[in-house]
Design an enzyme around this catalytic site. Sequence first.
Site, PDB file in Angstrom:
ATOM      1  N   ASP A   1       0.819  -1.220   0.000  1.00  0.00           N
ATOM      2  CA  ASP A   1       0.000   0.000   0.000  1.00  0.00           C
ATOM      3  C   ASP A   1       0.848   1.263   0.000  1.00  0.00           C
ATOM      4  O   ASP A   1       2.093   1.200   0.071  1.00  0.00           O
ATOM      5  CB  ASP A   1      -0.996   0.004   1.172  1.00  0.00           C
ATOM      6  CG  ASP A   1      -0.331  -0.243   2.534  1.00  0.00           C
ATOM      7  OD1 ASP A   1       0.904  -0.346   2.584  1.00  0.00           O
ATOM      8  OD2 ASP A   1      -1.061  -0.321   3.534  1.00  0.00           O
TER       9      ASP A   1
ATOM     10  N   HIS B   1      -8.069  -4.715   9.125  1.00  0.00           N
ATOM     11  CA  HIS B   1      -7.788  -4.168   7.786  1.00  0.00           C
ATOM     12  C   HIS B   1      -6.418  -4.627   7.301  1.00  0.00           C
ATOM     13  O   HIS B   1      -5.492  -4.822   8.094  1.00  0.00           O
ATOM     14  CB  HIS B   1      -7.925  -2.635   7.758  1.00  0.00           C
ATOM     15  CG  HIS B   1      -6.791  -1.873   8.359  1.00  0.00           C
ATOM     16  ND1 HIS B   1      -6.862  -1.288   9.609  1.00  0.00           N
ATOM     17  CD2 HIS B   1      -5.553  -1.566   7.876  1.00  0.00           C
ATOM     18  CE1 HIS B   1      -5.727  -0.656   9.863  1.00  0.00           C
ATOM     19  NE2 HIS B   1      -4.899  -0.824   8.822  1.00  0.00           N
TER      20      HIS B   1
ATOM     21  N   ASN C   1      -8.773  -3.684  13.506  1.00  0.00           N
ATOM     22  CA  ASN C   1     -10.096  -4.063  12.971  1.00  0.00           C
ATOM     23  C   ASN C   1      -9.969  -5.063  11.817  1.00  0.00           C
ATOM     24  O   ASN C   1     -10.926  -5.307  11.093  1.00  0.00           O
ATOM     25  CB  ASN C   1     -10.859  -2.814  12.512  1.00  0.00           C
ATOM     26  CG  ASN C   1     -10.114  -2.076  11.406  1.00  0.00           C
ATOM     27  OD1 ASN C   1      -9.044  -2.500  10.956  1.00  0.00           O
ATOM     28  ND2 ASN C   1     -10.677  -0.969  10.961  1.00  0.00           N
TER      29      ASN C   1
ATOM     30  N   GLU D   1     -10.364  -1.595   4.245  1.00  0.00           N
ATOM     31  CA  GLU D   1     -11.040  -1.472   5.541  1.00  0.00           C
ATOM     32  C   GLU D   1     -12.164  -2.504   5.651  1.00  0.00           C
ATOM     33  O   GLU D   1     -12.538  -3.116   4.646  1.00  0.00           O
ATOM     34  CB  GLU D   1     -11.598  -0.050   5.674  1.00  0.00           C
ATOM     35  CG  GLU D   1     -10.529   1.023   5.827  1.00  0.00           C
ATOM     36  CD  GLU D   1      -9.688   0.862   7.107  1.00  0.00           C
ATOM     37  OE1 GLU D   1     -10.244   0.481   8.145  1.00  0.00           O
ATOM     38  OE2 GLU D   1      -8.479   1.114   7.054  1.00  0.00           O
TER      39      GLU D   1
HETATM   40  C1  GLP Z   1      -1.424   0.739   8.235  1.00  0.00           C
HETATM   41  C2  GLP Z   1      -1.064   0.185   6.901  1.00  0.00           C
HETATM   42  C3  GLP Z   1      -1.352  -1.290   6.811  1.00  0.00           C
HETATM   43  C4  GLP Z   1      -0.815  -2.003   8.011  1.00  0.00           C
HETATM   44  C5  GLP Z   1      -1.331  -1.427   9.266  1.00  0.00           C
HETATM   45  C6  GLP Z   1      -0.769  -2.084  10.478  1.00  0.00           C
HETATM   46  O1  GLP Z   1      -2.789   0.963   8.308  1.00  0.00           O
HETATM   47  N1  GLP Z   1      -1.741   0.875   5.855  1.00  0.00           N
HETATM   48  O2  GLP Z   1      -0.750  -1.797   5.675  1.00  0.00           O
HETATM   49  O3  GLP Z   1      -1.171  -3.366   7.934  1.00  0.00           O
HETATM   50  O4  GLP Z   1      -0.993  -0.075   9.290  1.00  0.00           O
HETATM   51  O5  GLP Z   1      -0.139  -1.174  11.260  1.00  0.00           O
HETATM   52  P1  GLP Z   1       0.758  -1.522  12.495  1.00  0.00           P
HETATM   53  O6  GLP Z   1       1.682  -2.609  12.060  1.00  0.00           O
HETATM   54  O7  GLP Z   1       1.483  -0.246  12.795  1.00  0.00           O
HETATM   55  O8  GLP Z   1      -0.150  -1.965  13.565  1.00  0.00           O
END
Ligand code: GLP
Length: 318
Positions: free
Chosen positions: A134, A207, A205, A212
């Site tokens: 992403d 995602h 959640n 989402e």
């Molecule tokens: C963001 C990214 C996602 C990732 C998520 C997890 O939202 N867009 O690709 O999976 O963070 O974040 P963290 O690893 O900081 O919990």
Amino acid sequence: MEEKDKNQNGQELLDVDEKGQTIPKKEEKKPAAGSETFTHVLLIFLACVLLGLYLKIFVFYKNVEKTKEYHKYKTADDMNRNIGETIIRFVKQKPKARIGLASGSTPEGLYKYLINKYEKGEVSFKDVEFFSIDGFCGLSKSDKNSYHYALTNSFLSKIDAQEKNIHLLKEEGNSIVDFEKNAEEYNALLAEKPIDLQLLSFGENGHIGFNEPNTDFDLLTHVVKLTDDKRKDKSKIFGSLEKTPEYAITQGVASVLQAKEVIAFAKGSGKAKAVNDLVNGVFTKNSPITALINHNGKVTVCTDEEAGKNVKQYNKKF
Ligand code: GLP
């Protein structure tokens, strides 16, 4: 009686014609010794071809294992070491592997582990091709808030990855038309270069990337208009809401399901519910990570003790 009227044992060979008269029997023509050998060789050759074909199909299906495993580790460090060693084995077995990188803070420890192993000369990534999941739209590669910058600085610039092998999602562009073109190009790239191993982090959640809850699970890479809540949340890193991008680009759930193998991982108690749904097979549109339940290849889910606190077992198949 002439020699030709007897068989090899000296017995007479007689037959009866249409008029009822006895005539010398015509001996059946035996195939020449050479042609018999040729038939045998041909049959053996065909048997070998069939056996080879069978073995090839067998090995192919063995390689496309369909397994889903969960492993819980005492600490995030244990988890990173185990995932790290799996990746190192993977790359040693397939030096030209195509690896999809996870974003966010979850993979930071894993990347540090791999960098350390690279620095000690225990692994090389020089022929590995890297992909991302992403990014934000409208940011340059050098923008400190771009995912390109984050992945480069936390991992790619610290190993021997070659520029030509780095295929991160393009975040640049001035309009939705540019962003959608970037997504289309990425879909074409992934069709040409399918990902062998996708590393995947996910949100509380459930995602994944910018998919989402209740997103369309059939989408490939696409552009997402960020919700007000998401923008507000992200504005913390951009300094203000005005400076926060309106759009993001993400591999879709369907793209993630196309990776041959996925390692999904999480740490911290905030992810406990998402982990529990996933490894207990509770498929729900409310949690995109549960789409992995329908993956056709190999899925490994790893967590630390906290993220796995709702799952009784330390190791289980699901
Ligand atoms: C963001 C990214 C996602 C990732 C998520 C997890 O939202 N867009 O690709 O999976 O963070 O974040 P963290 O690893 O900081 O919990």
